[in-house]
Every structure is written in C-alpha cells, then in structure tokens.
Design a protein around this motif. Structure first.
Motif, PDB file in Angstrom:
ATOM      1  N   ASP A 155       0.821  -1.212   0.000  1.00 33.15           N
ATOM      2  CA  ASP A 155       0.000   0.000   0.000  1.00 33.15           C
ATOM      3  C   ASP A 155       0.855   1.262   0.000  1.00 33.15           C
ATOM      4  O   ASP A 155       0.557   2.225  -0.711  1.00 33.15           O
ATOM      5  CB  ASP A 155      -0.961   0.005   1.194  1.00 33.15           C
ATOM      6  N   TYR A 156       1.916   1.247   0.806  1.00 29.28           N
ATOM      7  CA  TYR A 156       2.798   2.415   0.852  1.00 29.28           C
ATOM      8  C   TYR A 156       3.495   2.593  -0.494  1.00 29.28           C
ATOM      9  O   TYR A 156       3.578   3.699  -1.026  1.00 29.28           O
ATOM     10  CB  TYR A 156       3.843   2.255   1.958  1.00 29.28           C
ATOM     11  N   MET A 157       3.973   1.505  -1.043  1.00 20.43           N
ATOM     12  CA  MET A 157       4.713   1.577  -2.302  1.00 20.43           C
ATOM     13  C   MET A 157       3.809   1.954  -3.474  1.00 20.43           C
ATOM     14  O   MET A 157       4.259   2.597  -4.432  1.00 20.43           O
ATOM     15  CB  MET A 157       5.415   0.251  -2.592  1.00 20.43           C
ATOM     16  N   TYR A 158       2.542   1.569  -3.403  1.00 13.79           N
ATOM     17  CA  TYR A 158       1.605   1.926  -4.469  1.00 13.79           C
ATOM     18  C   TYR A 158       1.537   3.447  -4.614  1.00 13.79           C
ATOM     19  O   TYR A 158       1.485   3.987  -5.720  1.00 13.79           O
ATOM     20  CB  TYR A 158       0.223   1.355  -4.166  1.00 13.79           C
ATOM     21  N   LYS A 159       1.575   4.123  -3.478  1.00 15.21           N
ATOM     22  CA  LYS A 159       1.557   5.587  -3.502  1.00 15.21           C
ATOM     23  C   LYS A 159       2.947   6.147  -3.828  1.00 15.21           C
ATOM     24  O   LYS A 159       3.088   7.100  -4.599  1.00 15.21           O
ATOM     25  CB  LYS A 159       1.078   6.129  -2.150  1.00 15.21           C
ATOM     26  N   PHE A 160       3.965   5.535  -3.242  1.00  8.90           N
ATOM     27  CA  PHE A 160       5.324   6.039  -3.414  1.00  8.90           C
ATOM     28  C   PHE A 160       5.771   5.982  -4.867  1.00  8.90           C
ATOM     29  O   PHE A 160       6.381   6.933  -5.381  1.00  8.90           O
ATOM     30  CB  PHE A 160       6.291   5.226  -2.541  1.00  8.90           C
ATOM     31  N   ILE A 161       5.476   4.885  -5.545  1.00 11.21           N
ATOM     32  CA  ILE A 161       5.983   4.716  -6.912  1.00 11.21           C
ATOM     33  C   ILE A 161       5.406   5.790  -7.839  1.00 11.21           C
ATOM     34  O   ILE A 161       6.019   6.137  -8.859  1.00 11.21           O
ATOM     35  CB  ILE A 161       5.679   3.289  -7.444  1.00 11.21           C
ATOM     36  N   GLN A 162       4.271   6.342  -7.470  1.00  9.72           N
ATOM     37  CA  GLN A 162       3.674   7.394  -8.287  1.00  9.72           C
ATOM     38  C   GLN A 162       4.416   8.716  -8.169  1.00  9.72           C
ATOM     39  O   GLN A 162       4.192   9.641  -8.961  1.00  9.72           O
ATOM     40  CB  GLN A 162       2.199   7.579  -7.900  1.00  9.72           C
ATOM     41  N   THR A 163       5.329   8.797  -7.194  1.00 11.41           N
ATOM     42  CA  THR A 163       6.147  10.009  -7.045  1.00 11.41           C
ATOM     43  C   THR A 163       7.448   9.914  -7.829  1.00 11.41           C
ATOM     44  O   THR A 163       8.222  10.876  -7.861  1.00 11.41           O
ATOM     45  CB  THR A 163       6.477  10.272  -5.559  1.00 11.41           C
ATOM     46  N   ILE A 164       7.690   8.770  -8.449  1.00 12.87           N
ATOM     47  CA  ILE A 164       8.909   8.574  -9.235  1.00 12.87           C
ATOM     48  C   ILE A 164       8.647   9.029 -10.668  1.00 12.87           C
ATOM     49  O   ILE A 164       7.853   8.429 -11.396  1.00 12.87           O
ATOM     50  CB  ILE A 164       9.350   7.094  -9.211  1.00 12.87           C
ATOM     51  N   ASP A 165       9.318  10.083 -11.065  1.00 16.30           N
ATOM     52  CA  ASP A 165       9.083  10.659 -12.387  1.00 16.30           C
ATOM     53  C   ASP A 165       9.948  10.036 -13.483  1.00 16.30           C
ATOM     54  O   ASP A 165       9.624  10.151 -14.667  1.00 16.30           O
ATOM     55  CB  ASP A 165       9.342  12.166 -12.349  1.00 16.30           C
ATOM     56  N   ASP A 166      11.054   9.417 -13.075  1.00 15.24           N
ATOM     57  CA  ASP A 166      11.917   8.789 -14.065  1.00 15.24           C
ATOM     58  C   ASP A 166      11.169   7.606 -14.683  1.00 15.24           C
ATOM     59  O   ASP A 166      10.839   6.639 -13.997  1.00 15.24           O
ATOM     60  CB  ASP A 166      13.221   8.319 -13.411  1.00 15.24           C
ATOM     61  N   VAL A 167      10.899   7.718 -15.970  1.00  9.94           N
ATOM     62  CA  VAL A 167      10.076   6.709 -16.655  1.00  9.94           C
ATOM     63  C   VAL A 167      10.699   5.322 -16.570  1.00  9.94           C
ATOM     64  O   VAL A 167      10.009   4.335 -16.255  1.00  9.94           O
ATOM     65  CB  VAL A 167       9.868   7.096 -18.136  1.00  9.94           C
TER      66      VAL A 167
END
Length: 226
Positions: free
Chosen positions: A179-191
């Motif tokens: 659950d935490y990572m589901y949100k966190f990964i959306q903050t990673i802009d590097d495609v």
C-alpha cells in the motif's frame, strides 16, 4: 606457497573457458573472466580465511580475483571498521553489476557502518552508487523502508546500472508494504525506473496476482515521437 600463487593456481584449476564465454555475454568488465562457479570462489575464500591469509596480499588481476577478495571480506573475522577499509581497497576494481551484487550479498553484519554505504550514493562512480543501493536494499530496507527509499530516490545518477538498482530496490519494497509503495511509486518521475520497478514487482510471487493489474496501470506510457 605464497597467497598470490595459491590464488592463481586455484583459479586456473577451476576455470572453464565455456563458462567464461557465457559470462562475457552477461557481464561487461575490463578484467579477464576466467569462468568459475561463484560457489567455488566463495569456498576458496573461506579456506583462505581459515589459514589466516592477509587480505592485502590477495591478487586482484581478473574478475574471479575481484570476487574472491569480496568473498574474503565477507567471511573475514575482522572488525566492521577493518572490513570497511578492505571494501575501500576493493571498490575501484568493481566495474560491473555481477561483481557488485555478488560481493554485497556477502556483507552481512555491517549495520554499524551504514553511514559508509549511504555516502556511496553521492559518488560520481556508478558502481560505487550501485554498491551502496544494493547494500541498503539487502540489509536495511525491511526494517527501515521509508528512510532507505528516500535515500535511493535522492540519488542523482543516470547510469543504466544505477537506475536498475533503484528499480530493484523499489520492487523489493513492494513485498514489505504494498500500500505504501503503491503511492510512493507514483512520485517517481523517471520513466525507466518507475516502469522497471513495476515490472519487477509484478514478476515477483511476493506481490499477489490480484494487485498486479492495478500496479501495471501505474506504468508511464511514453508518447512516440513523430
């Protein structure tokens, strides 16, 4: 027989030209690859530790000798501080993902030296950075996930194998707190990092199949250039 001669003789004895050719297709290094099983190198390192060999007498002239030195550090009875000194000696010889990951996987028990591995993330040498990321992932991620993730996210290095290490770290984190990572990964802009992390997480049996569809939906679809 001197330690250097022992090492040279052993590696020649267990080397396999066919294995060497296969390894050359996977690993890019400036050092000669003799072609040996990592298990053999690891076992030999243990035997050198048992006879009291001096790390600083080990030859480091080819890929297998880099691995051997790393395995020796891992099995050594030296203090954490002395092991860091050995790692500093070895790091300039690590120029590929294979040696980096194999050595790091043998560096348990250095939690008190975490600051050293964190500092590697600021290096301009890509395999120093990867070394630090992989160590943090293997030995700190489970118990200190958020801090480790933020350290990795702050890395500013576009080398392919650094970005692969970052993606690997994020993918591993999904197994600890989806659950935490589901949100966190959306903050990673590097495609590349984001999509590779999602791909790796979806390939893992530790992420339940029911979650993989929604996770794949977070991949960034790059627009094709005209």
């Amino acid at each position: 027989m001197k330690i250097k001669e022992m090492v040279k003789d052993y590696i020649e004895k267990v080397s396999d030209p066919k294995k060497a050719e296969f390894a050359k297709g996977l690993i890019s290094t400036k050092y000669e690859i003799k072609g040996t099983k990592t298990r053999n190198i690891d076992d030999f390192a243990k035997s050198l530790v048992r006879i009291g060999a001096d790390f600083y007498e080990l030859p480091i002239d080819n890929y297998e000798e880099v691995l051997l030195a790393g395995c020796f550090i891992g099995h050594s009875k030296a203090s954490p501080e002395d092991k860091i000194k050995m790692i500093k000696k070895l790091l300039p010889y690590i120029d590929n993902w294979g040696a980096c990951d194999a050595v790091v996987s043998r560096l348990k028990g250095l939690e008190s030296q975490r600051h050293f591995f964190e500092e590697l993330l600021n290096s301009d040498k890509p395999f120093y950075v990867r070394f630090g990321i992989v160590w943090l992932m293997k030995y700190q991620l489970k118990d200190d996930m958020k801090n480790v993730l933020n350290l990795v996210k702050a890395v500013k290095n576009d080398h392919f194998y650094v970005k692969m290490a970052s993606a690997w770290c994020y993918a591993e984190a999904f197994a600890y707190d989806y659950d935490y990572m589901y949100k966190f990964i959306q903050t990673i802009d590097d495609v590349f990092i984001r999509n590779k992390a999602i791909q790796k997480a979806c390939e893992s049996f530790r992420v339940v199949d029911a979650k993989k569809k929604e996770l794949r939906a977070l991949k960034i679809v790059e627009k094709k250039k005209d």
